[in-house]
Design a protein around this motif. Structure first.
Motif, PDB file in Angstrom:
ATOM      1  N   UNK A  91     -37.233 -10.501 -24.010  1.00  0.00           N
ATOM      2  CA  UNK A  91     -35.920 -11.001 -23.583  1.00  0.00           C
ATOM      3  C   UNK A  91     -35.789 -10.965 -22.060  1.00  0.00           C
ATOM      4  N   UNK A  92     -36.325  -9.929 -21.442  1.00  0.00           N
ATOM      5  CA  UNK A  92     -36.263  -9.830 -19.980  1.00  0.00           C
ATOM      6  C   UNK A  92     -37.121 -10.902 -19.312  1.00  0.00           C
ATOM      7  N   UNK A  93     -38.270 -11.182 -19.879  1.00  0.00           N
ATOM      8  CA  UNK A  93     -39.183 -12.165 -19.285  1.00  0.00           C
ATOM      9  C   UNK A  93     -38.723 -13.602 -19.531  1.00  0.00           C
ATOM     10  N   UNK A  94     -37.772 -13.796 -20.450  1.00  0.00           N
ATOM     11  CA  UNK A  94     -37.309 -15.145 -20.780  1.00  0.00           C
ATOM     12  C   UNK A  94     -35.869 -15.393 -20.330  1.00  0.00           C
ATOM     13  N   UNK A 127     -22.906 -12.723 -13.077  1.00  0.00           N
ATOM     14  CA  UNK A 127     -22.529 -11.517 -13.817  1.00  0.00           C
ATOM     15  C   UNK A 127     -23.244 -11.462 -15.180  1.00  0.00           C
ATOM     16  N   UNK A 128     -23.301 -12.578 -15.871  1.00  0.00           N
ATOM     17  CA  UNK A 128     -23.973 -12.629 -17.168  1.00  0.00           C
ATOM     18  C   UNK A 128     -25.456 -12.300 -17.037  1.00  0.00           C
ATOM     19  N   UNK A 129     -26.089 -12.847 -16.020  1.00  0.00           N
ATOM     20  CA  UNK A 129     -27.504 -12.571 -15.765  1.00  0.00           C
ATOM     21  C   UNK A 129     -27.732 -11.087 -15.493  1.00  0.00           C
ATOM     22  N   UNK A 130     -26.910 -10.528 -14.611  1.00  0.00           N
ATOM     23  CA  UNK A 130     -27.078  -9.124 -14.233  1.00  0.00           C
ATOM     24  C   UNK A 130     -26.830  -8.192 -15.421  1.00  0.00           C
ATOM     25  N   UNK A 131     -25.774  -8.448 -16.192  1.00  0.00           N
ATOM     26  CA  UNK A 131     -25.463  -7.601 -17.349  1.00  0.00           C
ATOM     27  C   UNK A 131     -26.585  -7.651 -18.379  1.00  0.00           C
ATOM     28  N   UNK A 132     -27.159  -8.838 -18.582  1.00  0.00           N
ATOM     29  CA  UNK A 132     -28.241  -8.971 -19.553  1.00  0.00           C
ATOM     30  C   UNK A 132     -29.465  -8.167 -19.108  1.00  0.00           C
ATOM     31  N   UNK A 133     -29.779  -8.224 -17.834  1.00  0.00           N
ATOM     32  CA  UNK A 133     -30.904  -7.440 -17.304  1.00  0.00           C
ATOM     33  C   UNK A 133     -30.657  -5.948 -17.492  1.00  0.00           C
TER      34      UNK A 133
END
Length: 344
Positions: free
Chosen positions: A220-223, A237-243
């Motif tokens: 999930x992190x690599x994609x 914000x969505x990108x950062x929270x997912x990471x």
């Protein structure tokens, strides 16, 4: 009426009789607790012993009923059973506490607790009954592997480790909180005490294996989809929270961020816009860690969110002034027309 329906009806009648008897006992105990006569102590102890016997019979009847109920009816029945269990435990706790205080006031040795209610359980009741906690909502698990930890942690705390629930009740709760692939995995197990442990083991083997969870979070992190514009604060914000979610999940599995920093950091940088990458390289150069990158993104995001908030606040009075100016201008034009008409 089918044989199964007759059995359900018979068990419900038996349960209703037991519940009625339990309610009468609770009323008697509460009436005794209101008295001040110390000679009534033996009656309360007798009522507690009788209540314990009724409680055991009621739990057995509930357990037998839950085995044959359909899945759509189980939630209401379990909720009703839990209400009675809570009433019994609360009443028993109050009665034991009353006897303890009574003996202390008479300066005699405290009598032992009833054999079916250990001192450990009494201590637990003492801690838990004083506070009415909000109801915990357990998320349903459909079989998405990276959602397993969230589901299992909630379910284990509320249901699996609950000492007041038998395994049949736990199995019914488990099935009620599964769907799709996860439910299909254990659907062929009949609801029984022995099968509950087997069902939990099977779910853990399929969805809860450490290596599977680690691979899922890493994938999930690599994609992660790239950020198109750095000033798109919502997407940022969505990108950062997912990471953050995937990194924290890996850490909860015992995988330290240092072990995948070299692999993950370049991939995160690829998902960022060129201006963010430029600012990061200008600050850190070639020597940096994953935590440096996360801290950098966090600071950038906070700054952008503050800036967006300031702009939002500034726009509001400006628009009001513009509306006021437009209304004033229209008013002046109207006055001029009226004055012209009056002169003519």
């Amino acid at each position: 009426m089918t044989e199964n329906a007759e059995q359900i009806e018979l068990l419900k009648r038996k349960r209703n009789t037991l519940r009625s008897s339990v309610t009468k006992l609770i009323n008697k105990i509460e009436a005794e607790l209101k008295k001040t006569d110390v000679t009534e102590e033996n009656y309360i102890e007798l009522y507690i012993e009788t209540l314990n016997d009724k409680f055991e019979s009621l739990k057995l009847t509930d357990s037998n009923l839950e085995k044959i109920l359909s899945l759509k009816d189980i939630d209401k029945e379990l909720e009703s059973a839990e209400e009675y269990r809570e009433k019994i435990i609360t009443c028993r706790f109050k009665a034991i506490k009353y006897i303890r205080n009574l003996n202390q006031s008479k300066n005699i040795r405290e009598p032992p607790n009833p054999p079916t209610h250990s001192s450990h359980e009494s201590d637990m009741n003492n801690q838990t009954l004083n506070v009415k906690l909000p109801k915990i909502t357990i998320p349903k698990f459909s079989g998405i592997i990276n959602e397993w930890l969230t589901f299992w942690n909630s379910y284990e705390t509320s249901i699996h480790s609950n000492i007041f629930l038998d395994d049949v009740s736990k199995f019914n709760y488990l099935k009620a909180h599964l769907s799709r692939t996860a439910l299909e995995t254990i659907e062929r197990f009949s609801i029984s005490r022995e099968n509950y442990a087997k069902a939990v083991t099977l779910l853990e083997q399929r969805f809860g294996r450490k290596e599977t969870l680690v691979n899922t979070h890493m994938s999930q992190l690599l994609e992660i989809p790239p950020l198109k514009r750095s000033n798109d604060v919502k997407s940022f914000r969505q990108l950062f929270d997912k990471i953050q979610i995937h990194i924290r999940s890996l850490e909860s599995l015992g995988i330290k961020s240092d072990t995948f920093s070299t692999l993950l950091s370049p991939e995160i940088l690829k998902s960022l816009t060129s201006d963010l990458v430029f600012e990061f390289n200008k600050e850190f150069g070639d020597k940096y860690s994953l935590s440096d990158l996360i801290d950098f993104l966090n600071h950038q995001l906070i700054a952008k969110e503050k800036t967006e908030l300031c702009h939002t606040k500034e726009k509001s009075p400006v628009s009001k002034r513009r509306s006021f100016g437009l209304a004033a201008s229209q008013g002046q034009n109207s006055e001029r027309k009226n004055e012209k008409s009056y002169r003519e």
